[in-house]
Design a protein around this motif. Structure first.
Motif, PDB file in Angstrom:
ATOM      1  N   TYR A   1      43.056  38.471  34.403  1.00 26.48           N
ATOM      2  CA  TYR A   1      42.954  38.532  35.852  1.00 26.48           C
ATOM      3  C   TYR A   1      41.504  38.171  36.170  1.00 26.48           C
ATOM      4  O   TYR A   1      40.584  38.817  35.670  1.00 26.48           O
TER       5      TYR A   1
ATOM      6  N   ARG B   1      39.373  40.978  34.130  1.00 28.18           N
ATOM      7  CA  ARG B   1      40.063  42.146  33.589  1.00 28.18           C
ATOM      8  C   ARG B   1      41.274  41.593  32.860  1.00 28.18           C
ATOM      9  O   ARG B   1      41.922  40.666  33.358  1.00 28.18           O
ATOM     10  N   ASP B   2      41.587  42.088  31.663  1.00 27.41           N
ATOM     11  CA  ASP B   2      42.773  41.536  31.010  1.00 27.41           C
ATOM     12  C   ASP B   2      43.938  42.516  31.098  1.00 27.41           C
ATOM     13  O   ASP B   2      43.764  43.688  31.450  1.00 27.41           O
ATOM     14  N   THR B   3      45.102  42.007  30.795  1.00 28.77           N
ATOM     15  CA  THR B   3      46.317  42.796  31.014  1.00 28.77           C
ATOM     16  C   THR B   3      46.437  43.952  30.040  1.00 28.77           C
ATOM     17  O   THR B   3      47.245  44.850  30.239  1.00 28.77           O
TER      18      THR B   3
ATOM     19  N   SER C   1      43.499  45.802  28.778  1.00 24.32           N
ATOM     20  CA  SER C   1      42.452  46.818  28.861  1.00 24.32           C
ATOM     21  C   SER C   1      42.353  47.473  30.206  1.00 24.32           C
ATOM     22  O   SER C   1      41.561  48.371  30.376  1.00 24.32           O
ATOM     23  N   GLY C   2      43.047  47.016  31.178  1.00 25.82           N
ATOM     24  CA  GLY C   2      43.338  47.844  32.353  1.00 25.82           C
ATOM     25  C   GLY C   2      42.367  47.879  33.497  1.00 25.82           C
ATOM     26  O   GLY C   2      42.543  47.157  34.441  1.00 25.82           O
TER      27      GLY C   2
ATOM     28  N   ALA D   1      38.454  48.461  34.335  1.00 23.66           N
ATOM     29  CA  ALA D   1      37.180  47.968  34.829  1.00 23.66           C
ATOM     30  C   ALA D   1      37.128  46.447  34.809  1.00 23.66           C
ATOM     31  O   ALA D   1      37.891  45.779  34.112  1.00 23.66           O
ATOM     32  N   LEU D   2      36.230  45.897  35.610  1.00 25.88           N
ATOM     33  CA  LEU D   2      35.946  44.477  35.593  1.00 25.88           C
ATOM     34  C   LEU D   2      34.685  44.222  34.780  1.00 25.88           C
ATOM     35  O   LEU D   2      33.709  44.962  34.898  1.00 25.88           O
ATOM     36  N   ASN D   3      34.722  43.175  33.949  1.00 21.65           N
ATOM     37  CA  ASN D   3      33.510  42.714  33.277  1.00 21.65           C
ATOM     38  C   ASN D   3      32.951  41.531  34.056  1.00 21.65           C
ATOM     39  O   ASN D   3      33.672  40.562  34.293  1.00 21.65           O
TER      40      ASN D   3
ATOM     41  N   PHE E   1      34.348  53.465  40.232  1.00 19.89           N
ATOM     42  CA  PHE E   1      33.443  52.908  39.231  1.00 19.89           C
ATOM     43  C   PHE E   1      31.990  53.087  39.678  1.00 19.89           C
ATOM     44  O   PHE E   1      31.684  53.010  40.860  1.00 19.89           O
TER      45      PHE E   1
ATOM     46  N   TYR F   1      28.462  51.069  38.794  1.00 20.91           N
ATOM     47  CA  TYR F   1      27.802  49.943  38.155  1.00 20.91           C
ATOM     48  C   TYR F   1      26.314  50.011  38.478  1.00 20.91           C
ATOM     49  O   TYR F   1      25.908  50.521  39.514  1.00 20.91           O
TER      50      TYR F   1
ATOM     51  N   LEU G   1      28.488  48.244  33.699  1.00 23.59           N
ATOM     52  CA  LEU G   1      29.384  49.356  34.003  1.00 23.59           C
ATOM     53  C   LEU G   1      28.824  50.622  33.379  1.00 23.59           C
ATOM     54  O   LEU G   1      28.596  50.675  32.166  1.00 23.59           O
TER      55      LEU G   1
ATOM     56  N   TYR H   1      33.517  55.280  34.829  1.00 26.73           N
ATOM     57  CA  TYR H   1      34.533  55.244  35.867  1.00 26.73           C
ATOM     58  C   TYR H   1      35.535  56.368  35.712  1.00 26.73           C
ATOM     59  O   TYR H   1      35.683  56.953  34.630  1.00 26.73           O
TER      60      TYR H   1
ATOM     61  N   ALA I   1      46.341  50.228  38.546  1.00 27.05           N
ATOM     62  CA  ALA I   1      47.226  50.671  37.478  1.00 27.05           C
ATOM     63  C   ALA I   1      46.790  49.930  36.211  1.00 27.05           C
ATOM     64  O   ALA I   1      46.133  48.907  36.286  1.00 27.05           O
ATOM     65  N   GLY I   2      47.154  50.439  35.085  1.00 20.67           N
ATOM     66  CA  GLY I   2      46.729  49.832  33.836  1.00 20.67           C
ATOM     67  C   GLY I   2      47.126  48.374  33.749  1.00 20.67           C
ATOM     68  O   GLY I   2      48.282  48.035  33.953  1.00 20.67           O
ATOM     69  N   GLY I   3      46.158  47.499  33.446  1.00 22.18           N
ATOM     70  CA  GLY I   3      46.461  46.091  33.309  1.00 22.18           C
ATOM     71  C   GLY I   3      46.868  45.411  34.596  1.00 22.18           C
ATOM     72  O   GLY I   3      47.540  44.386  34.573  1.00 22.18           O
ATOM     73  N   SER I   4      46.425  45.931  35.727  1.00 23.96           N
ATOM     74  CA  SER I   4      46.840  45.338  36.994  1.00 23.96           C
ATOM     75  C   SER I   4      45.786  44.373  37.512  1.00 23.96           C
ATOM     76  O   SER I   4      44.631  44.390  37.109  1.00 23.96           O
TER      77      SER I   4
END
Lengths: 114, 116
Positions: A32, A94-96, A98-99, A101-103, B33, B35, B45, B48, B98-101
């Motif tokens: 994402y 964000r990948d699907t 790791s959920g 936080a944003l890097n 979060f 930052y 980060l 969170y 939600a997880g992975g969203s």
């Protein structure tokens, strides 16, 4: 692990010309991808994101970005730059798997000259 | 217009003093979060929370930093004692994640901290 790279510290463009701010990503799952803009002394503002579907995403202020899976890129574009577009631009992922936080990338400073 | 609210906006303090930064997330957002932004490190980060439970604080120096979420409308980040190297902009952000969203997170205007 998930990460993004913004290879340019600064991009200079003349007003009225098209602009591109580059971003490449690395993720374990599906990405994402997000673009944010930061004006001086302000917080980050959301511009646009890619979740799934059409590879060309349109966002705020006339910006768009193209998701390219084969090149693992998500470059930000605008057909005609304005002086008021001058700001700091951040790509984030964000990948699907790791959920939450944003890097973020290091940011690219865009300067649009009259 | 829903927004993340941070206080104080600006803080100048002397080395060794305690600093507390506060954040009110957007109502209904379940993930908050913290930052930190510096010229050298960019956006890092720190920690969170999801549904008020701390999920990850691995980015935070544990000896002097602490983060809490006493209720759903307030998150705090505390530095004690503060040091000049803590000078930075501290951002709070929130989202309904939600997880992975692919849901978006929204940032506050930041707390601009200078430790002298």
């Amino acid at each position: 692990a998930q990460s993004v790279a913004q290879p340019e510290d600064q991009v200079n463009v003349a007003e009225g010309n098209p602009l591109t701010v580059k971003c490449t990503y690395s993720v374990s799952g599906n990405p994402y991808l997000f673009w944010y803009v930061q004006y001086p002394n302000r917080g980050l503002q959301f511009l646009l994101k890619y979740i799934t579907g059409d590879n060309l995403v349109k966002g705020s202020y006339g910006f768009e970005a193209e998701f390219n899976k084969s090149q693992t890129s998500f470059h930000l574009k605008k057909p005609s730059a304005l002086v008021s577009d001058s700001a700091l631009y951040f790509c984030a992922v964000r990948d699907t798997f790791s959920g939450y936080a944003l890097n973020f990338g290091k940011g690219t400073s865009l300067l649009v000259t009259p | 217009d829903a927004r993340v609210t941070q206080t104080p906006r600006h803080k100048v303090t002397e080395m060794g003093q305690e600093v507390t930064m506060r954040c009110q997330p957007i109502l209904g957002h379940n993930t908050v979060f913290w930052y930190r932004q510096t010229m050298m490190q960019g956006l890092e980060l720190l920690a969170y929370f999801r549904n008020r439970a701390p999920l990850d604080d691995s980015g935070m120096p544990k000896d002097r930093f602490s983060a809490e979420m006493p209720d759903a409308t307030l998150a705090t980040l505390k530095i004690q004692p503060s040091e000049p190297r803590d000078s930075a902009v501290y951002f709070c952000a929130s989202g309904s994640i939600a997880g992975g969203s692919g849901n978006t997170i929204y940032f506050g205007e930041g707390s601009w901290l200078t430790v002298v």
